[in-house]
Motif scaffolding. Structure first.
Motif, mmCIF file in Angstrom:
data_model
loop_
_atom_site.group_PDB
_atom_site.id
_atom_site.type_symbol
_atom_site.label_atom_id
_atom_site.label_comp_id
_atom_site.label_asym_id
_atom_site.label_seq_id
_atom_site.Cartn_x
_atom_site.Cartn_y
_atom_site.Cartn_z
ATOM 1 N N LEU A 185 0.800 -1.233 0.000
ATOM 2 C CA LEU A 185 0.000 0.000 0.000
ATOM 3 C C LEU A 185 0.833 1.283 0.000
ATOM 4 O O LEU A 185 0.543 2.205 -0.771
ATOM 5 C CB LEU A 185 -0.983 -0.010 1.174
ATOM 6 N N PRO A 186 1.875 1.408 0.830
ATOM 7 C CA PRO A 186 2.668 2.642 0.780
ATOM 8 C C PRO A 186 3.432 2.793 -0.545
ATOM 9 O O PRO A 186 3.661 3.914 -1.011
ATOM 10 C CB PRO A 186 3.650 2.504 1.950
ATOM 11 N N LEU A 187 3.828 1.665 -1.130
ATOM 12 C CA LEU A 187 4.590 1.716 -2.379
ATOM 13 C C LEU A 187 3.716 2.032 -3.579
ATOM 14 O O LEU A 187 4.093 2.812 -4.456
ATOM 15 C CB LEU A 187 5.300 0.373 -2.611
ATOM 16 N N TRP A 188 2.536 1.389 -3.633
ATOM 17 C CA TRP A 188 1.619 1.562 -4.764
ATOM 18 C C TRP A 188 0.202 1.811 -4.242
ATOM 19 O O TRP A 188 -0.645 0.906 -4.245
ATOM 20 C CB TRP A 188 1.620 0.315 -5.642
ATOM 21 N N PRO A 189 -0.090 3.038 -3.809
ATOM 22 C CA PRO A 189 -1.421 3.348 -3.254
ATOM 23 C C PRO A 189 -2.575 3.025 -4.208
ATOM 24 O O PRO A 189 -3.676 2.714 -3.756
ATOM 25 C CB PRO A 189 -1.348 4.856 -2.996
ATOM 26 N N ALA A 190 -2.302 3.061 -5.521
ATOM 27 C CA ALA A 190 -3.362 2.783 -6.496
ATOM 28 C C ALA A 190 -3.887 1.357 -6.378
ATOM 29 O O ALA A 190 -5.011 1.061 -6.814
ATOM 30 C CB ALA A 190 -2.845 3.033 -7.913
ATOM 31 N N VAL A 191 -3.089 0.485 -5.763
ATOM 32 C CA VAL A 191 -3.514 -0.915 -5.580
ATOM 33 C C VAL A 191 -4.782 -0.996 -4.743
ATOM 34 O O VAL A 191 -5.541 -1.959 -4.842
ATOM 35 C CB VAL A 191 -2.364 -1.727 -4.916
ATOM 36 N N SER A 192 -5.019 0.020 -3.924
ATOM 37 C CA SER A 192 -6.200 0.003 -3.047
ATOM 38 C C SER A 192 -7.497 -0.174 -3.836
ATOM 39 O O SER A 192 -8.489 -0.661 -3.304
ATOM 40 C CB SER A 192 -6.263 1.273 -2.195
ATOM 41 N N SER A 193 -7.481 0.223 -5.110
ATOM 42 C CA SER A 193 -8.682 0.075 -5.951
ATOM 43 C C SER A 193 -9.063 -1.389 -6.138
ATOM 44 O O SER A 193 -10.214 -1.703 -6.449
ATOM 45 C CB SER A 193 -8.450 0.710 -7.326
ATOM 46 N N TYR A 194 -8.098 -2.291 -5.971
ATOM 47 C CA TYR A 194 -8.348 -3.712 -6.201
ATOM 48 C C TYR A 194 -8.505 -4.503 -4.901
ATOM 49 O O TYR A 194 -8.743 -5.712 -4.936
ATOM 50 C CB TYR A 194 -7.194 -4.321 -7.011
ATOM 51 N N LEU A 195 -8.347 -3.816 -3.776
ATOM 52 C CA LEU A 195 -8.314 -4.543 -2.508
ATOM 53 C C LEU A 195 -9.665 -5.117 -2.094
ATOM 54 O O LEU A 195 -9.716 -6.049 -1.292
ATOM 55 C CB LEU A 195 -7.758 -3.659 -1.398
ATOM 56 N N ASN A 196 -10.752 -4.561 -2.628
ATOM 57 C CA ASN A 196 -12.051 -5.156 -2.319
ATOM 58 C C ASN A 196 -12.096 -6.613 -2.775
ATOM 59 O O ASN A 196 -12.655 -7.466 -2.094
ATOM 60 C CB ASN A 196 -13.181 -4.364 -2.976
ATOM 61 N N TYR A 197 -11.479 -6.881 -3.927
ATOM 62 C CA TYR A 197 -11.445 -8.255 -4.426
ATOM 63 C C TYR A 197 -10.567 -9.136 -3.538
ATOM 64 O O TYR A 197 -10.884 -10.310 -3.297
ATOM 65 C CB TYR A 197 -10.929 -8.284 -5.867
ATOM 66 N N VAL A 198 -9.464 -8.565 -3.071
ATOM 67 C CA VAL A 198 -8.583 -9.309 -2.163
ATOM 68 C C VAL A 198 -9.331 -9.670 -0.883
ATOM 69 O O VAL A 198 -9.285 -10.813 -0.415
ATOM 70 C CB VAL A 198 -7.314 -8.494 -1.828
ATOM 71 N N LEU A 199 -10.039 -8.680 -0.327
ATOM 72 C CA LEU A 199 -10.769 -8.922 0.920
ATOM 73 C C LEU A 199 -11.908 -9.919 0.710
ATOM 74 O O LEU A 199 -12.200 -10.728 1.603
ATOM 75 C CB LEU A 199 -11.298 -7.609 1.497
ATOM 76 N N MET A 200 -12.543 -9.871 -0.450
ATOM 77 C CA MET A 200 -13.579 -10.867 -0.750
ATOM 78 C C MET A 200 -12.979 -12.266 -0.728
ATOM 79 O O MET A 200 -13.575 -13.201 -0.178
ATOM 80 C CB MET A 200 -14.197 -10.582 -2.127
ATOM 81 N N GLY A 201 -11.796 -12.403 -1.309
ATOM 82 C CA GLY A 201 -11.117 -13.695 -1.311
ATOM 83 C C GLY A 201 -10.738 -14.146 0.083
ATOM 84 O O GLY A 201 -10.902 -15.323 0.439
ATOM 85 N N VAL A 202 -10.251 -13.190 0.901
ATOM 86 C CA VAL A 202 -9.863 -13.513 2.273
ATOM 87 C C VAL A 202 -11.072 -13.950 3.091
ATOM 88 O O VAL A 202 -11.004 -14.915 3.870
ATOM 89 C CB VAL A 202 -9.169 -12.297 2.934
ATOM 90 N N VAL A 203 -12.189 -13.265 2.912
ATOM 91 C CA VAL A 203 -13.412 -13.635 3.631
ATOM 92 C C VAL A 203 -13.873 -15.031 3.210
ATOM 93 O O VAL A 203 -14.251 -15.856 4.055
ATOM 94 C CB VAL A 203 -14.523 -12.589 3.397
ATOM 95 N N ALA A 204 -13.825 -15.303 1.905
ATOM 96 C CA ALA A 204 -14.225 -16.630 1.409
ATOM 97 C C ALA A 204 -13.319 -17.721 1.994
ATOM 98 O O ALA A 204 -13.794 -18.782 2.415
ATOM 99 C CB ALA A 204 -14.173 -16.652 -0.118
ATOM 100 N N LEU A 205 -12.018 -17.457 2.034
ATOM 101 C CA LEU A 205 -11.076 -18.431 2.607
ATOM 102 C C LEU A 205 -11.303 -18.590 4.116
ATOM 103 O O LEU A 205 -11.091 -19.673 4.674
ATOM 104 C CB LEU A 205 -9.635 -18.005 2.330
ATOM 105 N N SER A 206 -11.735 -17.515 4.761
ATOM 106 C CA SER A 206 -12.041 -17.584 6.196
ATOM 107 C C SER A 206 -13.246 -18.483 6.446
ATOM 108 O O SER A 206 -13.272 -19.254 7.412
ATOM 109 C CB SER A 206 -12.307 -16.180 6.753
#
Length: 196
Positions: free
Chosen positions: A163-184
Motif C-alpha cells: 500500500l505505501p509503495l503503490w497506493p493505487a492498488v487500493s482500488s483492487y483490494l475489495n477483491y482481495v478482501l472478498m477472497g480472504v473472507v471466502a477463505l475464512s
C-alpha cells in the motif's frame, strides 16, 4: 489444506535459544502474551492516528515480531512449566484483540469498502472462536487453514508493504478482501469438520 501455520515448528526451533534465555531471566509466558497484545494495540493506534499509508510499513515488522512472541509464549508455557488457566485466556483473547487492533487501520485506506473490512475482522474473530470451541466437543484446539492467524498476518503484512509503495492498488483490494473472507469461511468449515 496448506497454511503458514505449518511452518511453526521450524520457526520455534530458531527461537528456542531466545526462549530459554527469557525463561532463565524470569520472563513468563503471560508477560510475553500481554506484551504482544499491547504492542499490537499501540501499533494499530499509531497507524490510525498518523493517517498516512507510510505508517503501514510498521505492520509487517510488528506482525513478524508478534508471530515470534506468540511462538515464544507457547514454548515458555509448554517447555518451562508455565501453563496456567489465566495463560489460556490471555493467549486466546490476546490473539483476537491483536488481530482487531492491527486490522482497524484498513478503514483509513481509500477505495476499500468498510463492509469488506468489517467482514474480514468479523471472520477473523469467528474463525478463532470456532477453533476454541473444539475442546467443548472433546477435541483439541483447531488450527486448520487456509486463513488462520498466521495466514491473516501474511496478508496484512503484504498489504503493509504494497500500500505505501503503490497506493493505487487500493482500488483492487475489495477483491482481495472478498477472497480472504471466502477463505475464512472455508477455514471455519474445515475447523468444524475436524472437530466433529
Amino acid at each position: 489444506m496448506i497454511s503458514v501455520y505449518q511452518l511453526k515448528p521450524k520457526f520455534q526451533q530458531l527461537l528456542r535459544p531466545l526462549t530459554n534465555g527469557l525463561a532463565k531471566a524470569g520472563i513468563t509466558a503471560n508477560q510475553v502474551t500481554v506484551f504482544a497484545m499491547l504492542l499490537s494495540i499501540a501499533t494499530g493506534a499509531v497507524v490510525v492516528w498518523q493517517q498516512s499509508l507510510v505508517w503501514f510499513y510498521l505492520l509487517p515488522v510488528v506482525l513478524f515480531v508478534r508471530m515470534a512472541l506468540n511462538a515464544i509464549d507457547g514454548m515458555l508455557a509448554r517447555e518451562h512449566n508455565q501453563k496456567s488457566k489465566l495463560g489460556a485466556y490471555l493467549n486466546e483473547l490476546g490473539d483476537v484483540v491483536s488481530d482487531v487492533a492491527l486490522l482497524l487501520p484498513l478503514f483509513m485506506v481509500p477505495n476499500i469498502s468498510p463492509w469488506f473490512i468489517g467482514a474480514f475482522i468479523f471472520m477473523a474473530v469467528l474463525v478463532e472462536f470456532v477453533g476454541v470451541i473444539a475442546p467443548m466437543v472433546g477435541k483439541e484446539r483447531q488450527y486448520q487453514g487456509p486463513m488462520g492467524k498466521s495466514d491473516r498476518a501474511l496478508v496484512l503484512g503484504l498489504l503493509g508493504i504494497v500500500l505505501p509503495l503503490w497506493p493505487a492498488v487500493s482500488s483492487y483490494l475489495n477483491y482481495v478482501l472478498m477472497g480472504v473472507v471466502a477463505l475464512s469461511v472455508l477455514t471455519m468449515i474445515n475447523r468444524i469438520k475436524a472437530a466433529l
